[in-house]
Motif scaffolding. Structure first.
Motif, PDB file in Angstrom:
ATOM      1  N   LYS A   3      -3.361   5.257   2.085  1.00 31.89           N
ATOM      2  CA  LYS A   3      -4.517   4.833   1.285  1.00 31.89           C
ATOM      3  C   LYS A   3      -4.621   5.758   0.076  1.00 31.89           C
ATOM      4  O   LYS A   3      -5.413   6.704   0.063  1.00 31.89           O
ATOM      5  CB  LYS A   3      -5.780   4.888   2.134  1.00 31.89           C
ATOM      6  CG  LYS A   3      -5.691   4.074   3.423  1.00 31.89           C
ATOM      7  CD  LYS A   3      -6.874   4.344   4.328  1.00 31.89           C
ATOM      8  CE  LYS A   3      -6.742   3.633   5.663  1.00 31.89           C
ATOM      9  NZ  LYS A   3      -7.849   4.004   6.591  1.00 31.89           N
ATOM     10  N   LYS A   4      -3.795   5.469  -0.921  1.00 34.59           N
ATOM     11  CA  LYS A   4      -3.681   6.357  -2.076  1.00 34.59           C
ATOM     12  C   LYS A   4      -4.994   6.504  -2.831  1.00 34.59           C
ATOM     13  O   LYS A   4      -5.437   7.619  -3.136  1.00 34.59           O
ATOM     14  CB  LYS A   4      -2.576   5.851  -3.011  1.00 34.59           C
ATOM     15  CG  LYS A   4      -2.365   6.729  -4.242  1.00 34.59           C
ATOM     16  CD  LYS A   4      -1.223   6.195  -5.091  1.00 34.59           C
ATOM     17  CE  LYS A   4      -1.039   7.062  -6.339  1.00 34.59           C
ATOM     18  NZ  LYS A   4       0.069   6.562  -7.195  1.00 34.59           N
ATOM     19  N   GLU A  29      -8.066   5.901  -1.917  1.00 30.72           N
ATOM     20  CA  GLU A  29      -9.080   6.579  -1.107  1.00 30.72           C
ATOM     21  C   GLU A  29      -8.822   8.080  -1.068  1.00 30.72           C
ATOM     22  O   GLU A  29      -9.758   8.885  -1.153  1.00 30.72           O
ATOM     23  CB  GLU A  29      -9.059   5.996   0.311  1.00 30.72           C
ATOM     24  CG  GLU A  29     -10.061   6.618   1.263  1.00 30.72           C
ATOM     25  CD  GLU A  29     -10.000   6.004   2.650  1.00 30.72           C
ATOM     26  OE1 GLU A  29      -9.994   6.769   3.643  1.00 30.72           O
ATOM     27  OE2 GLU A  29      -9.939   4.752   2.726  1.00 30.72           O
ATOM     28  N   LYS A  63       1.262   2.046   4.168  1.00 29.45           N
ATOM     29  CA  LYS A  63       0.157   2.371   5.062  1.00 29.45           C
ATOM     30  C   LYS A  63      -0.751   3.455   4.489  1.00 29.45           C
ATOM     31  O   LYS A  63      -1.857   3.659   4.982  1.00 29.45           O
ATOM     32  CB  LYS A  63       0.692   2.834   6.424  1.00 29.45           C
ATOM     33  CG  LYS A  63       1.409   1.748   7.220  1.00 29.45           C
ATOM     34  CD  LYS A  63       1.875   2.294   8.569  1.00 29.45           C
ATOM     35  CE  LYS A  63       2.574   1.214   9.382  1.00 29.45           C
ATOM     36  NZ  LYS A  63       3.045   1.736  10.689  1.00 29.45           N
ATOM     37  N   SER A 105      -5.378   9.290   5.937  1.00 24.82           N
ATOM     38  CA  SER A 105      -5.122   8.505   4.728  1.00 24.82           C
ATOM     39  C   SER A 105      -3.641   8.245   4.470  1.00 24.82           C
ATOM     40  O   SER A 105      -3.299   7.318   3.737  1.00 24.82           O
ATOM     41  CB  SER A 105      -5.740   9.206   3.512  1.00 24.82           C
ATOM     42  OG  SER A 105      -7.140   9.311   3.644  1.00 24.82           O
TER      43      SER A 105
END
Length: 617
Positions: free
Chosen positions: A41-42, A44, A39, A13
């Motif tokens: 995915k905070k 998520e 890049k 992530s």
């Protein structure tokens, strides 16, 4: 999922192992430095089981885990194949402010030391209990051995700081430790027997006791890292083994003793004297300020930047900041316990019970702050009120601590005077419990159960109904959900509900008819009150206060009446971005609690005069 699975999910992530530049951990957080934060995915990651929340601050991507963070950290290191703190040369082009870099440096220096400091502090608290119960002879050898176990790391702290600070900056850690050791070497410390002034190569040398000090090495290692980098570049390969370390020690130990040491000690003493002066003017005010600000420093992840000030005070009459922050800690524990007593939902009861136990036994409150208080924003003022009341009591009785401990029930004996300290934190805990139990927390289902047609029926200010009020768009650009604003103080809803805007035109206009109630001297933030009483904050950019007004031009002043569409502030988008600051602009209804709800429009491109918020009364 187990720690290995969680570690794999976290690495994926944050953009994979190739995107990780460095990683350290503190008591509850994994603190990543990423090459490209876009890049990551905070959202998520925030929804991942085992992750409490994610905070981006000070150039770090912080993943809040909880008490078991060391185990997750160990698995992440294996998954990402990181052998030490620094993984590779940074390729990030992201600009980070000077203040953020300082906090990142201090945090990265102290994070590896936390287990040793906390463990030693607990032994010190145990000794205090044994002494209080007269179960140990303070003049005996048993006490001496245990006291050495608890005090060794603090006495030799310059060595440890030299090591971890060098690791943080990519320099040889053992040479960094040797610089700290030089200030503690007996032939140097014996010079103090002849007074505080001496000389080195006919230069005046001001002597002081450097045991337990922090600031001298924090400053010295910055210079050492630059020196070593240059030396390794110009030194022939056959001399690399000894020449750079030799020259580094030859220069840095005298330079630290001559310049950095005295300067850092004076700065440290100045800060502590400032706190002492504030206490002498009003101890209660001191307690209110420190206890009130502390939870928000924790939210931002910069609270470890205060640790060097606390440690520096241990040998100079004791630290007063730590005991005051303990009141804030126990206020948060009380809030969690009050919610536990009131809650009927099984999941919430389980969450608050676990968070309460974690706070009571370990003094770790991030699960409470992120899992409970930031989730139910009505608890934020309760947390602050209970904390400042307890902090005022602790400060009024001049409670002090002489070792590093987490603020838990187990460490109460480490504080002096014990009974008055217990009174202060007890009041904070009880106040937090009672207030959160009586006033409760908002039902999070309310917002989810709101029907779409209710939003569609929200009337603008010109409507005949007096129930709703519309806040129109103050800045043209891209409308964002408040949760997407990259600043936890705003995105969490702590300041109130609202939206974020990515400006495309450098002009902010009045979103309604009303009055300018506050405009910062730097013109980056402006507070407005509508004729209907809705209070709105427009905060242009993030951390832009550091620009000190550069690139901003105000067209209004405090108290000025405004009409919808009047120009409030003009700002230079290119200039602000070139200075390294984000222009994401939160538009917040700061008195949200006075209304039934504040409904934000969906993310989209917005132009001037377009509705963005509907306030329902």
């Amino acid at each position: 999922m187990d720690n290995r699975q969680l570690a794999e999910k976290i690495v994926e992530s944050v953009g994979g192992e190739e995107n990780i530049n460095s990683l350290v951990h503190c008591a509850t957080r994994l603190r990543f430095k990423l090459d490209d934060r876009s890049k990551a995915k905070k959202e998520e990651l925030q929804n991942t089981e085992g992750v409490i929340t994610v905070v981006e601050n000070g150039g770090q991507f912080q993943v809040v885990i909880g008490n078991h963070v060391p185990k997750v950290y160990a698995e992440v290191m294996k998954v990402a194949k990181i052998s030490g703190e620094t993984n590779k040369e940074s390729t990030s082009t992201e600009k980070v402010g000077a203040a953020s870099k300082v906090f990142e440096y201090i945090s990265g220096t102290f994070s590896p030391l936390i287990p040793a400091l906390a463990g030693a502090g607990m032994i010190k608290a145990l000794l205090a209990i044994l002494t209080l119960l007269h179960w140990i002879d303070v003049e005996g050898s048993t006490y001496a051995v245990l006291n050495a176990a608890s005090g060794g790391i603090f006495f030799f702290l310059p060595i440890f700081v030299g090591i971890t600070a060098s690791l943080k900056l990519g320099a040889n850690p053992y040479v960094g430790g040797a610089i700290g050791a030089g200030l503690l070497e007996p032939s140097f410390t014996q010079l103090l027997e002849h007074g505080t002034r001496s000389e080195f190569l006919n230069l005046p040398l001001i002597l002081t006791n450097y045991s337990s000090t922090v600031f001298p090495l924090l400053i010295a290692i910055v210079v050492y890292a630059l020196l070593e980098k240059w030396l390794r570049k110009v030194t022939p390969g056959v001399l690399q083994l000894f020449f750079p370390p030799m020259i580094s020690l030859l220069i840095m130990v005298p330079l630290t003793a001559l310049v950095f040491g005295p300067f850092a000690v004076y700065v440290s003493d100045g800060i502590m004297n400032g706190v002492s002066y504030l206490s002498s003017v009003s101890a209660i005010l001191t307690g209110v300020i420190i206890a009130g600000a502390w939870p928000f420093l924790v939210i931002l992840g910069v609270h470890w930047g205060v640790v060097p000030i606390m440690i520096s005070a241990f040998t100079k009459g004791g630290d007063v900041i730590g005991p005051i922050t303990a009141a804030s800690t126990f206020a948060q524990i009380g809030v969690a316990f009050g919610v536990f007593l009131r809650a009927r939902d099984k999941n919430l009861k389980s969450l608050t019970l676990g968070a309460t136990i974690s706070g009571v036994l370990a003094g770790v409150t991030e699960p409470i702050i992120y899992g409970v208080i930031m989730r139910y924003r009505r608890l934020i003022p309760i947390m602050v009120i209970a904390g400042v009341v307890g902090g005022a009591i602790v400060a009024m009785f001049d409670v002090r601590v002489f070792t590093f401990v987490f603020n838990s029930v187990l460490t109460i004996p480490a504080y002096t005077p014990l009974v008055k300290y217990a009174l202060g934190i007890g009041v904070a805990f009880i106040a937090g419990t009672i207030l959160s139990y009586l006033f409760g927390y908002e039902n999070k289902k309310t917002e989810k159960e709101t029907k779409p047609e209710q939003t569609e029926k929200a009337a603008p200010v010109s409507s005949t109904t007096d129930k709703n009020m519309t806040v129109y768009n103050p800045i043209e650009g891209s409308l964002l959900s408040l949760s997407d604003v990259p600043d936890p103080v705003f995105s969490s809803g702590a300041m109130g509900k609202g939206v974020g805007i990515e400006p495309t035109i450098g002009r902010a206009v009045a979103p309604f008819d009303g009055t300018v109630t506050m405009i910062f001297p730097t013109s980056h933030a402006i507070g407005l009150t509508s004729d209907d009483g809705v209070e709105v904050l427009i905060h242009i950019g993030l951390d832009t206060v550091q620009l000190e007004g550069k690139h901003f031009t105000a067209h209004v002043k405090d108290g000025q009446a405004i009409k919808k569409g009047d120009v409030l502030v003009e700002f230079d988008i290119a200039g602000i971005k070139d200075a390294g600051y984000k222009l994401t602009t939160p538009v917040i209804v700061t008195n949200t609690a006075n209304y039934l709800d504040v409904i934000a429009d969906e993310p989209q491109e917005v132009v001037g005069g377009q509705p963005v918020l509907t306030v329902i009364s």
